[in-house]
Design a protein around this motif. Structure first.
Motif, PDB file in Angstrom:
ATOM      1  N   LEU A   1       0.679  -1.090   0.445  1.00 40.17           N
ATOM      2  CA  LEU A   1       0.117   0.279   0.294  1.00 40.17           C
ATOM      3  C   LEU A   1       0.724   1.374  -0.215  1.00 40.17           C
ATOM      4  O   LEU A   1       0.033   1.970  -0.577  1.00 40.17           O
ATOM      5  N   ILE A   2       1.765   1.792   0.697  1.00 40.09           N
ATOM      6  CA  ILE A   2       2.962   2.177   0.439  1.00 40.09           C
ATOM      7  C   ILE A   2       3.873   2.895  -0.511  1.00 40.09           C
ATOM      8  O   ILE A   2       3.270   3.871  -1.120  1.00 40.09           O
ATOM      9  N   ALA A   3       3.840   1.440  -0.778  1.00 41.42           N
ATOM     10  CA  ALA A   3       4.171   1.646  -2.311  1.00 41.42           C
ATOM     11  C   ALA A   3       3.533   2.146  -3.451  1.00 41.42           C
ATOM     12  O   ALA A   3       4.197   2.850  -4.131  1.00 41.42           O
ATOM     13  N   GLU A   4       2.538   1.967  -2.912  1.00 36.74           N
ATOM     14  CA  GLU A   4       1.533   2.830  -4.399  1.00 36.74           C
ATOM     15  C   GLU A   4       0.756   4.032  -3.888  1.00 36.74           C
ATOM     16  O   GLU A   4       0.312   4.552  -4.256  1.00 36.74           O
ATOM     17  N   GLY A   5       1.886   4.214  -2.724  1.00 36.45           N
ATOM     18  CA  GLY A   5       1.486   6.125  -1.495  1.00 36.45           C
ATOM     19  C   GLY A   5      -0.104   5.915  -1.692  1.00 36.45           C
ATOM     20  O   GLY A   5      -0.601   6.887  -0.714  1.00 36.45           O
ATOM     21  N   LYS A   6      -0.619   4.281  -0.894  1.00 38.09           N
ATOM     22  CA  LYS A   6      -1.633   4.584  -0.333  1.00 38.09           C
ATOM     23  C   LYS A   6      -1.223   4.744   1.548  1.00 38.09           C
ATOM     24  O   LYS A   6      -0.079   3.968   1.404  1.00 38.09           O
ATOM     25  N   ALA A   7      -2.731   4.665   2.513  1.00 35.17           N
ATOM     26  CA  ALA A   7      -2.426   5.280   3.271  1.00 35.17           C
ATOM     27  C   ALA A   7      -2.420   3.400   3.617  1.00 35.17           C
ATOM     28  O   ALA A   7      -3.213   2.252   3.580  1.00 35.17           O
ATOM     29  N   PRO A   8      -1.421   3.049   4.569  1.00 34.82           N
ATOM     30  CA  PRO A   8      -1.447   1.859   5.708  1.00 34.82           C
ATOM     31  C   PRO A   8      -2.701   1.306   6.808  1.00 34.82           C
ATOM     32  O   PRO A   8      -3.203   2.691   7.389  1.00 34.82           O
ATOM     33  N   LEU A   9      -3.019   0.397   6.610  1.00 31.84           N
ATOM     34  CA  LEU A   9      -3.536   0.148   7.670  1.00 31.84           C
ATOM     35  C   LEU A   9      -3.212  -0.392   9.067  1.00 31.84           C
ATOM     36  O   LEU A   9      -2.545  -0.741   8.959  1.00 31.84           O
ATOM     37  N   ALA A  10      -4.389  -0.055   9.515  1.00 32.09           N
ATOM     38  CA  ALA A  10      -3.750   0.125  11.286  1.00 32.09           C
ATOM     39  C   ALA A  10      -3.328  -0.799  12.094  1.00 32.09           C
ATOM     40  O   ALA A  10      -2.440  -0.697  12.602  1.00 32.09           O
ATOM     41  N   ASN A  11      -4.521  -1.495  12.646  1.00 34.64           N
ATOM     42  CA  ASN A  11      -4.173  -3.193  12.477  1.00 34.64           C
ATOM     43  C   ASN A  11      -4.623  -4.559  11.524  1.00 34.64           C
ATOM     44  O   ASN A  11      -5.491  -4.461  11.334  1.00 34.64           O
ATOM     45  N   PRO A  12      -4.409  -5.385  11.719  1.00 32.77           N
ATOM     46  CA  PRO A  12      -4.887  -6.770  11.247  1.00 32.77           C
ATOM     47  C   PRO A  12      -6.547  -6.995  11.242  1.00 32.77           C
ATOM     48  O   PRO A  12      -6.948  -7.810  10.550  1.00 32.77           O
ATOM     49  N   ARG A  13      -6.032  -6.760  12.867  1.00 33.88           N
ATOM     50  CA  ARG A  13      -7.808  -6.883  12.734  1.00 33.88           C
ATOM     51  C   ARG A  13      -8.978  -5.851  12.488  1.00 33.88           C
ATOM     52  O   ARG A  13     -10.190  -6.481  11.784  1.00 33.88           O
ATOM     53  N   ASN A  14      -8.476  -4.426  12.531  1.00 34.87           N
ATOM     54  CA  ASN A  14      -9.087  -4.143  11.671  1.00 34.87           C
ATOM     55  C   ASN A  14      -9.101  -4.588  10.048  1.00 34.87           C
ATOM     56  O   ASN A  14     -10.028  -3.918   9.215  1.00 34.87           O
ATOM     57  N   ALA A  15      -7.736  -4.292   9.303  1.00 30.36           N
ATOM     58  CA  ALA A  15      -7.723  -4.661   7.948  1.00 30.36           C
ATOM     59  C   ALA A  15      -8.489  -5.973   7.698  1.00 30.36           C
ATOM     60  O   ALA A  15      -9.167  -5.930   6.636  1.00 30.36           O
ATOM     61  N   ALA A  16      -8.331  -7.205   8.770  1.00 30.39           N
ATOM     62  CA  ALA A  16      -9.329  -8.136   8.378  1.00 30.39           C
ATOM     63  C   ALA A  16     -10.673  -7.796   8.379  1.00 30.39           C
ATOM     64  O   ALA A  16     -11.251  -8.518   7.113  1.00 30.39           O
ATOM     65  N   ALA A  17     -11.181  -6.566   9.281  1.00 26.44           N
ATOM     66  CA  ALA A  17     -12.751  -6.603   8.936  1.00 26.44           C
ATOM     67  C   ALA A  17     -13.211  -5.478   7.616  1.00 26.44           C
ATOM     68  O   ALA A  17     -13.768  -5.581   7.131  1.00 26.44           O
ATOM     69  N   GLY A  18     -12.082  -4.533   7.291  1.00 27.01           N
ATOM     70  CA  GLY A  18     -12.074  -4.455   6.120  1.00 27.01           C
ATOM     71  C   GLY A  18     -12.062  -4.711   5.233  1.00 27.01           C
ATOM     72  O   GLY A  18     -12.973  -4.253   4.243  1.00 27.01           O
ATOM     73  N   SER A  19     -12.059  -5.477   4.731  1.00 23.32           N
ATOM     74  CA  SER A  19     -11.307  -6.440   3.662  1.00 23.32           C
ATOM     75  C   SER A  19     -12.541  -7.253   3.405  1.00 23.32           C
ATOM     76  O   SER A  19     -12.754  -7.809   2.491  1.00 23.32           O
ATOM     77  N   LEU A  20     -13.282  -7.799   4.627  1.00 20.69           N
ATOM     78  CA  LEU A  20     -14.236  -8.496   4.308  1.00 20.69           C
ATOM     79  C   LEU A  20     -15.663  -7.732   3.974  1.00 20.69           C
ATOM     80  O   LEU A  20     -16.113  -8.531   3.623  1.00 20.69           O
ATOM     81  N   ARG A  21     -15.548  -6.842   4.450  1.00 23.67           N
ATOM     82  CA  ARG A  21     -16.769  -6.059   4.726  1.00 23.67           C
ATOM     83  C   ARG A  21     -16.736  -4.878   3.441  1.00 23.67           C
ATOM     84  O   ARG A  21     -17.105  -3.533   3.633  1.00 23.67           O
ATOM     85  N   GLN A  22     -15.620  -5.979   1.990  1.00 24.36           N
ATOM     86  CA  GLN A  22     -15.986  -4.705   0.838  1.00 24.36           C
ATOM     87  C   GLN A  22     -17.501  -5.029  -0.018  1.00 24.36           C
ATOM     88  O   GLN A  22     -18.024  -6.378   0.067  1.00 24.36           O
ATOM     89  N   LYS A  23     -17.554  -3.917  -0.724  1.00 29.45           N
ATOM     90  CA  LYS A  23     -18.716  -4.126  -1.149  1.00 29.45           C
ATOM     91  C   LYS A  23     -18.817  -4.924  -2.413  1.00 29.45           C
ATOM     92  O   LYS A  23     -19.849  -5.421  -2.897  1.00 29.45           O
ATOM     93  N   ASP A  24     -17.420  -4.826  -3.106  1.00 32.40           N
ATOM     94  CA  ASP A  24     -17.349  -6.001  -4.149  1.00 32.40           C
ATOM     95  C   ASP A  24     -16.233  -6.916  -3.569  1.00 32.40           C
ATOM     96  O   ASP A  24     -14.950  -6.743  -3.235  1.00 32.40           O
ATOM     97  N   PRO A  25     -16.423  -8.222  -3.960  1.00 33.75           N
ATOM     98  CA  PRO A  25     -16.263  -9.601  -3.459  1.00 33.75           C
ATOM     99  C   PRO A  25     -14.611  -9.710  -4.365  1.00 33.75           C
ATOM    100  O   PRO A  25     -13.389 -10.054  -3.820  1.00 33.75           O
ATOM    101  N   ALA A  26     -14.558  -8.706  -6.065  1.00 33.60           N
ATOM    102  CA  ALA A  26     -13.201  -8.799  -6.167  1.00 33.60           C
ATOM    103  C   ALA A  26     -12.131  -8.332  -5.294  1.00 33.60           C
ATOM    104  O   ALA A  26     -10.881  -8.552  -5.174  1.00 33.60           O
TER     105      ALA A  26
END
Ligand code: NAD
Length: 340
Positions: free
Chosen positions: A198-223
């Protein structure tokens, strides 16, 4: 210790303030996949709320956060009613509190399920988010988040992108309807690598694995979910009519045989001394595990005892979560040790 002299209006103000804060922090955590305070701070507020309610039962309302599982169902997803209720866990924060819990569980089991030999299934408390997988005739039909425990969010298409989770069970003998509960997480190594990308793409890194997992699973787009390094370990079952398995460790063995991922860190002990030793050991190794943990979970293994002990509106009485001291303290201790 609470002084009896605290004026009633001050107590009510403190109580109302705690309730507001817990609601606000839970909303951010479960609905926005983010956190406004650390878990330790949240746990402290929640413990204070429970303490106030124990000292002043007249303050307790039916919709108090202590009476609820805690999550919500966002309008961004379709609601799914769980075939059987999902629960949270009672927390303890010290070995003394855990010892008291063991004594209570032993006494309750002896009186409510006499003759059952109590064994302690000890598991790591995976820091991810809970999912409920409903298999109908061996095929994954619906996957949902925990939500408020009664109703969750439909994340079936997203869950189907997680390679660990079988779309069809292997073998035979499963009940017509099987509810499998597990924790979806991002492994620590993959989390670091993902953040670096993410950092390499100039995006903000995710705060911690838990919030990252929750955010990743709760995407509108399964892709989008499919691009995230999500995994899952099973940690429970709900509906399972017709299965004649009589303990938690046996059901894990059965789920594993059907192709579901079971945590390699589960251990069954006869004595609480062994449980404490294992908690010590994992406490020392916690950063070399596959995933982050925020504690250990101890469950009475026998289903007859589990049924006899039952549930409060929020938690099972046959399980408890031991929370390790907050990480900052760990780091300080390590630094002190290094200096010595
Ligand atoms: P919990 O963390 O107290 O425990 C219940 C959950 O643990 C289960 O639903 C399950 O998903 C999970 N779990 C992981 N491993 C497990 C295992 N081996 N066996 C059984 N369950 C396992 O649950 P909760 O009610 O989701 O949330 C409370 C916790 O979440 C708090 O203790 C706090 O640390 C955190 N929280 C933090 C904030 C914040 O603002 N920082 C807000 C809300 C909640």
């Amino acid at each position: 210790v609470e002084s009896a002299a605290v004026p009633a209006h001050e107590l009510r103000e403190e109580y109302a303030d705690l309730v507001d804060k817990v609601r606000k922090y839970r909303h951010a955590y479960y609905n926005e996949n983010t956190q406004l305070v650390s878990d330790a701070e949240f746990d402290e507020l929640f413990a204070r709320l429970e303490e106030l309610e124990a000292l002043h039962p007249e303050l307790v309302t039916n919709d108090s956060p202590t009476q609820e599982v805690g999550g919500e169902v966002s309008a961004a997803f379709s609601p799914v009613k769980h075939p059987s209720q999902m629960y949270s866990l009672e927390d303890v924060f010290s070995y003394e509190e855990l010892e008291t819990w063991f004594e209570r569980a032993r006494t309750n089991s002896a009186s409510l399920a006499p003759g059952v030999e109590v064994k302690w299934l000890t598991e790591v408390k995976i820091d991810g988010l809970a999912v409920n997988l409903i298999y109908r005739d061996g095929v994954l039909d619906v996957a949902a988040t925990r939500g408020d425990g009664t109703t969750g969010e439909d994340v079936t298409d997203n869950v189907k992108t997680i390679a660990d989770i079988p779309h069809e069970l292997k073998g035979e003998g499963w009940p017509a309807e099987l509810e499998v509960r597990g924790e979806v997480f991002i492994p620590s190594k993959e989390f670091e690598a993902f953040n670096e990308s993410l950092i390499a793409e100039g995006k903000a890194p995710l705060a911690n694995p838990r919030n990252a997992a929750a955010g990743s699973l709760r995407q509108k787009d399964p892709a989008q979910t499919a691009k995230r390094p999500l995994r899952m370990f099973v940690h429970g079952v709900g509906a399972r009519e017709g299965m004649d398995v009589e303990s938690q460790h046996e059901i894990y063995a059965q789920l594993e045989a059907w192709g579901l991922p079971v945590s390699p860190y589960n251990k069954l002990f006869d004595t609480t001394d062994e449980v404490f030793a294992y908690i010590d050991q994992i406490g020392q190794d916690r950063h070399s595990l596959v995933h982050e943990i925020d504690g250990m979970v101890i469950k009475i293994d026998d289903f007859q005892a589990q049924r006899a002990l039952g549930y409060t509106s929020r938690t099972p009485r046959w399980a408890v979560a031991y929370k390790y001291p907050p990480e900052e303290v760990h780091t300080d201790l390590l630094e002190i040790r290094v200096q010595v």
